[in-house]
Design a protein around this motif. Structure first.
Motif, PDB file in Angstrom:
ATOM      1  N   GLY A 291       0.830  -1.208   0.000  1.00 10.73           N
ATOM      2  CA  GLY A 291       0.000   0.000   0.000  1.00 10.73           C
ATOM      3  C   GLY A 291       0.861   1.252   0.000  1.00 10.73           C
ATOM      4  N   CYS A 292       0.455   2.243  -0.802  1.00 10.63           N
ATOM      5  CA  CYS A 292       1.175   3.519  -0.809  1.00 10.63           C
ATOM      6  C   CYS A 292       0.220   4.646  -1.197  1.00 10.63           C
ATOM      7  CB  CYS A 292       2.366   3.492  -1.771  1.00 10.63           C
ATOM      8  SG  CYS A 292       3.427   4.952  -1.568  1.00 10.63           S
ATOM      9  N   ASN A 293       0.453   5.815  -0.622  1.00  2.53           N
ATOM     10  CA  ASN A 293      -0.350   6.991  -0.940  1.00  2.53           C
ATOM     11  C   ASN A 293       0.288   7.840  -2.045  1.00  2.53           C
ATOM     12  OD1 ASN A 293       1.733   7.584   0.787  1.00  2.53           O
ATOM     13  ND2 ASN A 293       0.501   8.621   2.324  1.00  2.53           N
ATOM     14  N   PHE A 294       1.427   7.422  -2.572  1.00  4.76           N
ATOM     15  CA  PHE A 294       2.063   8.077  -3.717  1.00  4.76           C
ATOM     16  C   PHE A 294       1.994   7.143  -4.921  1.00  4.76           C
ATOM     17  CE2 PHE A 294       5.300  11.136  -1.472  1.00  4.76           C
ATOM     18  CZ  PHE A 294       4.255  11.810  -0.895  1.00  4.76           C
ATOM     19  N   ARG A 295       2.226   7.728  -6.088  1.00  2.00           N
ATOM     20  CA  ARG A 295       2.337   6.950  -7.328  1.00  2.00           C
ATOM     21  C   ARG A 295       3.530   7.488  -8.117  1.00  2.00           C
ATOM     22  NH1 ARG A 295      -0.311   4.242  -4.786  1.00  2.00           N
ATOM     23  NH2 ARG A 295      -2.275   3.142  -5.209  1.00  2.00           N
ATOM     24  N   CYS A 296       4.698   7.470  -7.485  1.00  8.60           N
ATOM     25  CA  CYS A 296       5.902   7.981  -8.147  1.00  8.60           C
ATOM     26  C   CYS A 296       6.078   7.236  -9.466  1.00  8.60           C
ATOM     27  CB  CYS A 296       7.132   7.754  -7.277  1.00  8.60           C
ATOM     28  SG  CYS A 296       6.916   8.304  -5.566  1.00  8.60           S
ATOM     29  N   PRO A 297       6.156   7.939 -10.595  1.00 12.11           N
ATOM     30  CA  PRO A 297       6.229   7.231 -11.871  1.00 12.11           C
ATOM     31  C   PRO A 297       7.445   6.328 -11.996  1.00 12.11           C
ATOM     32  CG  PRO A 297       6.141   9.641 -12.190  1.00 12.11           C
ATOM     33  CD  PRO A 297       6.101   9.388 -10.719  1.00 12.11           C
ATOM     34  N   PHE A 298       8.489   6.619 -11.219  1.00 14.77           N
ATOM     35  CA  PHE A 298       9.734   5.838 -11.279  1.00 14.77           C
ATOM     36  C   PHE A 298       9.789   4.771 -10.190  1.00 14.77           C
ATOM     37  CE2 PHE A 298      10.122   9.845  -9.080  1.00 14.77           C
ATOM     38  CZ  PHE A 298      10.606   9.486  -7.838  1.00 14.77           C
ATOM     39  N   CYS A 299       8.641   4.510  -9.515  1.00 11.44           N
ATOM     40  CA  CYS A 299       8.619   3.531  -8.416  1.00 11.44           C
ATOM     41  C   CYS A 299       9.051   2.155  -8.902  1.00 11.44           C
ATOM     42  CB  CYS A 299       7.212   3.449  -7.834  1.00 11.44           C
ATOM     43  SG  CYS A 299       7.054   2.221  -6.524  1.00 11.44           S
ATOM     44  N   HIS A 300       9.953   1.536  -8.157  1.00 11.61           N
ATOM     45  CA  HIS A 300      10.427   0.188  -8.488  1.00 11.61           C
ATOM     46  C   HIS A 300       9.614  -0.901  -7.795  1.00 11.61           C
ATOM     47  CE1 HIS A 300      14.222   0.559 -10.752  1.00 11.61           C
ATOM     48  NE2 HIS A 300      14.157   1.795 -10.308  1.00 11.61           N
TER      49      HIS A 300
ATOM     50  N   LEU B 262       3.694  -3.349  -5.120  1.00 10.34           N
ATOM     51  CA  LEU B 262       3.398  -3.228  -3.687  1.00 10.34           C
ATOM     52  C   LEU B 262       2.471  -2.072  -3.359  1.00 10.34           C
ATOM     53  CD1 LEU B 262       6.864  -3.667  -1.921  1.00 10.34           C
ATOM     54  CD2 LEU B 262       4.966  -5.264  -1.998  1.00 10.34           C
ATOM     55  N   ILE B 263       2.194  -1.202  -4.328  1.00  8.61           N
ATOM     56  CA  ILE B 263       1.588   0.075  -3.940  1.00  8.61           C
ATOM     57  C   ILE B 263       0.067   0.107  -4.041  1.00  8.61           C
ATOM     58  CG2 ILE B 263       3.690   1.337  -4.482  1.00  8.61           C
ATOM     59  CD1 ILE B 263       2.483   2.320  -7.035  1.00  8.61           C
ATOM     60  N   GLY B 264      -0.522  -0.764  -4.837  1.00  8.77           N
ATOM     61  CA  GLY B 264      -1.967  -0.698  -5.062  1.00  8.77           C
ATOM     62  C   GLY B 264      -2.721  -1.777  -4.313  1.00  8.77           C
TER      63      GLY B 264
ATOM     64  N   THR C 180       9.785  -1.208   5.375  1.00 11.73           N
ATOM     65  CA  THR C 180       9.697  -0.410   4.173  1.00 11.73           C
ATOM     66  C   THR C 180       8.408  -0.763   3.436  1.00 11.73           C
ATOM     67  OG1 THR C 180      10.990   0.325   2.257  1.00 11.73           O
ATOM     68  CG2 THR C 180      11.044  -2.026   2.726  1.00 11.73           C
ATOM     69  N   GLY C 181       8.279  -0.276   2.203  1.00 10.74           N
ATOM     70  CA  GLY C 181       7.041  -0.546   1.484  1.00 10.74           C
ATOM     71  C   GLY C 181       7.258  -0.492  -0.017  1.00 10.74           C
ATOM     72  N   GLY C 182       6.181   0.065  -0.659  1.00 13.08           N
ATOM     73  CA  GLY C 182       4.998   0.723  -0.110  1.00 13.08           C
ATOM     74  C   GLY C 182       5.339   1.867   0.859  1.00 13.08           C
TER      75      GLY C 182
ATOM     76  N   MET D  23      13.983   9.042   4.919  1.00 14.64           N
ATOM     77  CA  MET D  23      12.836   9.690   4.276  1.00 14.64           C
ATOM     78  C   MET D  23      13.206  10.072   2.849  1.00 14.64           C
ATOM     79  SD  MET D  23      10.700  13.087   5.427  1.00 14.64           S
ATOM     80  CE  MET D  23       9.914  14.086   4.152  1.00 14.64           C
ATOM     81  N   ASP D  24      12.341   9.676   1.929  1.00 16.35           N
ATOM     82  CA  ASP D  24      12.514  10.081   0.532  1.00 16.35           C
ATOM     83  C   ASP D  24      12.157  11.548   0.384  1.00 16.35           C
ATOM     84  OD1 ASP D  24      13.034   7.453  -0.143  1.00 16.35           O
ATOM     85  OD2 ASP D  24      10.989   7.060  -0.834  1.00 16.35           O
ATOM     86  N   ILE D  25      13.020  12.287  -0.278  1.00 18.91           N
ATOM     87  CA  ILE D  25      12.671  13.635  -0.730  1.00 18.91           C
ATOM     88  C   ILE D  25      12.536  13.512  -2.240  1.00 18.91           C
ATOM     89  CG2 ILE D  25      13.381  16.035  -0.876  1.00 18.91           C
ATOM     90  CD1 ILE D  25      12.823  15.208   1.996  1.00 18.91           C
ATOM     91  N   LYS D  26      11.312  13.608  -2.706  1.00 20.11           N
ATOM     92  CA  LYS D  26      11.041  13.216  -4.095  1.00 20.11           C
ATOM     93  C   LYS D  26      11.514  14.243  -5.114  1.00 20.11           C
ATOM     94  CE  LYS D  26       8.895   9.402  -3.007  1.00 20.11           C
ATOM     95  NZ  LYS D  26       9.547   8.113  -3.287  1.00 20.11           N
ATOM     96  N   ALA D  27      11.540  15.523  -4.715  1.00 22.34           N
ATOM     97  CA  ALA D  27      11.847  16.579  -5.691  1.00 22.34           C
ATOM     98  C   ALA D  27      11.891  17.913  -4.968  1.00 22.34           C
ATOM     99  CB  ALA D  27      10.748  16.624  -6.770  1.00 22.34           C
TER     100      ALA D  27
HETATM  101  S1  SF4 Z   1       8.594   5.033  -4.736  1.00 25.22           S
HETATM  102 FE1  SF4 Z   1       7.938   4.733  -2.619  1.00 25.22          FE
HETATM  103  S2  SF4 Z   1       6.558   6.471  -2.224  1.00 25.22           S
HETATM  104 FE2  SF4 Z   1       6.757   6.312  -4.441  1.00 25.22          FE
HETATM  105  S3  SF4 Z   1       5.022   5.033  -5.105  1.00 25.22           S
HETATM  106 FE3  SF4 Z   1       6.780   3.666  -4.787  1.00 25.22          FE
HETATM  107  S4  SF4 Z   1       6.587   2.943  -2.694  1.00 25.22           S
HETATM  108 FE4  SF4 Z   1       5.268   4.754  -2.899  1.00 25.22          FE
END
Ligand code: SF4
Length: 230
Positions: free
Chosen positions: A26-35, A39-41, A70-72, A120-124
């Motif tokens: 589960g994740c509340n972000f949808r980073c387009p580059f997420c690996h 795990l996120i949906g 970690t996650g997600g 903590m990820d700092i996305k941008a």
């Molecule tokens: S990179 Fe991290 S924060 Fe971003 S969608 Fe994937 S799990 Fe979520």
């Protein structure tokens, strides 16, 4: 809580400690580059019961020192706190990975003494955050609140950014440097393509481009470093 993955041993994830890593779904972000797109949906499924994880950790006492969560995005799991308490009762140190979008959960865990290290990820940069996180109209104040809390020095932590060609530009790193000035541990990572990426088609930056970003960051974050870059 969805216990979607377990890496039984890692020497890299928890600085200074031999650890296991638990992946929560589960994740509340949808980073387009997420690996970790699997795990996120809502399609992310539990692969382990809580008891299976705790049983594994009981057997590894004295071999492993820490557990990375970690996650997600772990702070979304409502039963995260009792789960961490059970792991701590076994004597493990806890590292939490987070995107910082639930500052109240982060603060509660830290102030209750349940976490020893946070990444903590700092996305941008702040103006570009919605795009990098894949969330329209992101509430940047929540991200700022988490970052400010960690910068306050309540516990050891790191900030980290994955640089992605097509998402980031020098402008992001100018803002991140000013925003996170004085951060003791900041890591800049390069994007790596893989089959698991949420939105394929992005590219990594060249070493020269990464160095130019790092130089800008170092104006305000002297300890900023590249990670995973030859
Ligand atoms: S990179 Fe991290 S924060 Fe971003 S969608 Fe994937 S799990 Fe979520």
């Amino acid at each position: 809580m969805k216990l979607c993955g377990l890496q039984k041993t890692t020497l890299l994830d928890f600085p200074g400690h031999v650890a296991a890593t638990i992946f929560l779904g589960g994740c509340n972000f949808r980073c387009p580059f997420c690996h970790n797109s699997g795990l996120i949906g809502s399609e992310a499924k539990s692969q382990f019961s809580e008891e299976e994880i705790l049983s594994f950790l009981r057997k590894r006492k004295g071999i492993l020192e820490g557990v990375c969560i970690t996650g997600g995005e772990p702070t979304l799991s409502e039963d995260l706190e009792p789960f961490i308490r059970k792991i701590r009762e076994l004597g493990y140190l806890i590292k939490l990975d987070t995107n910082g979008y639930r500052p109240e959960v982060l603060k509660s865990l830290v102030l209750n003494g349940l976490v020893d290290y946070v990444a903590m990820d700092i996305k941008a940069g702040r103006e570009n955050y919605s795009r990098a996180a894949g969330v329209e109209n992101i509430k940047i104040k929540d991200i700022e609140e988490s970052a400010a809390f960690l910068l306050g020095g309540a516990l050891p932590f790191e900030f980290r950014t994955t640089a992605v060609k097509g998402i980031h530009s020098l402008r992001d790193f100018v803002d991140m440097g000013e925003w996170l000035a004085g951060c003791p541990h900041y890591y800049l990572q390069n994007y790596l393509d893989s089959d698991q990426v949420l939105c394929p088609g992005y590219q990594p930056f060249s070493r020269e481009e990464l160095d130019s970003f790092l130089n800008v960051l170092k104006l305000h974050i002297p300890n900023a470093m590249l990670r995973g870059v030859d």
